[in-house]
Design a protein around this motif. Sequence first.
Motif, PDB file in Angstrom:
ATOM      1  N   LYS A 115       4.610   5.675  -5.596  1.00 56.63           N
ATOM      2  CA  LYS A 115       3.675   5.604  -7.352  1.00 56.63           C
ATOM      3  C   LYS A 115       3.156   6.911  -7.210  1.00 56.63           C
ATOM      4  O   LYS A 115       3.188   7.650  -8.415  1.00 56.63           O
ATOM      5  N   LYS A 116       2.059   6.707  -6.629  1.00 56.66           N
ATOM      6  CA  LYS A 116       1.070   7.731  -7.472  1.00 56.66           C
ATOM      7  C   LYS A 116       1.569   9.239  -6.787  1.00 56.66           C
ATOM      8  O   LYS A 116       1.215  10.203  -7.795  1.00 56.66           O
ATOM      9  N   ARG A 117       2.194   9.424  -5.987  1.00 54.70           N
ATOM     10  CA  ARG A 117       3.273  10.710  -5.636  1.00 54.70           C
ATOM     11  C   ARG A 117       3.923  11.164  -6.599  1.00 54.70           C
ATOM     12  O   ARG A 117       3.769  12.356  -7.021  1.00 54.70           O
TER      13      ARG A 117
ATOM     14  N   VAL B 217       2.670   1.803  -3.656  1.00 52.84           N
ATOM     15  CA  VAL B 217       1.491   2.545  -4.161  1.00 52.84           C
ATOM     16  C   VAL B 217       1.142   3.585  -4.103  1.00 52.84           C
ATOM     17  O   VAL B 217       1.015   4.704  -5.011  1.00 52.84           O
ATOM     18  N   GLU B 218       0.864   4.024  -2.338  1.00 54.37           N
ATOM     19  CA  GLU B 218       0.893   5.805  -2.167  1.00 54.37           C
ATOM     20  C   GLU B 218       2.186   6.534  -2.806  1.00 54.37           C
ATOM     21  O   GLU B 218       2.193   7.587  -3.441  1.00 54.37           O
TER      22      GLU B 218
ATOM     23  N   GLU C 104       0.917  -1.055   0.021  1.00 58.29           N
ATOM     24  CA  GLU C 104       0.265  -0.053  -0.249  1.00 58.29           C
ATOM     25  C   GLU C 104       1.205   1.271  -0.150  1.00 58.29           C
ATOM     26  O   GLU C 104       0.600   2.160  -0.785  1.00 58.29           O
TER      27      GLU C 104
ATOM     28  N   ASN D 205       3.726   9.955  -9.894  1.00 57.91           N
ATOM     29  CA  ASN D 205       3.223  10.086 -11.015  1.00 57.91           C
ATOM     30  C   ASN D 205       4.385   9.099 -11.756  1.00 57.91           C
ATOM     31  O   ASN D 205       4.306   9.368 -12.986  1.00 57.91           O
TER      32      ASN D 205
END
Length: 79
Positions: free
Chosen positions: A74-76, A71-72, A68, A78
């Motif tokens: 990687k989102k930050r 994933v977080e 988790e 981009n």
Amino acid sequence: MTRQSITLANQNDEWLKQQVANEEFTSKSEAVNYLIKKARERQEYDDFVQMKIDRGIKSGFSTKTKEELLVEIKKRLNV
């Protein structure tokens, strides 16, 4: 600049003289100013790292799994 008078241990004075003799610095004063500048930079870095550590400790422990968190992150980023 402010003129100061300081007393050095013999080994420190010899080290400073050697630095000038090796043309690392043009004078003992230049060497001392350089060393003080480096110590101040190190202190600023140490203070910055300590602030980050304190912020991390204050935020507490995460209940998320590594997956988790990945994933977080990687989102930050981009990604």
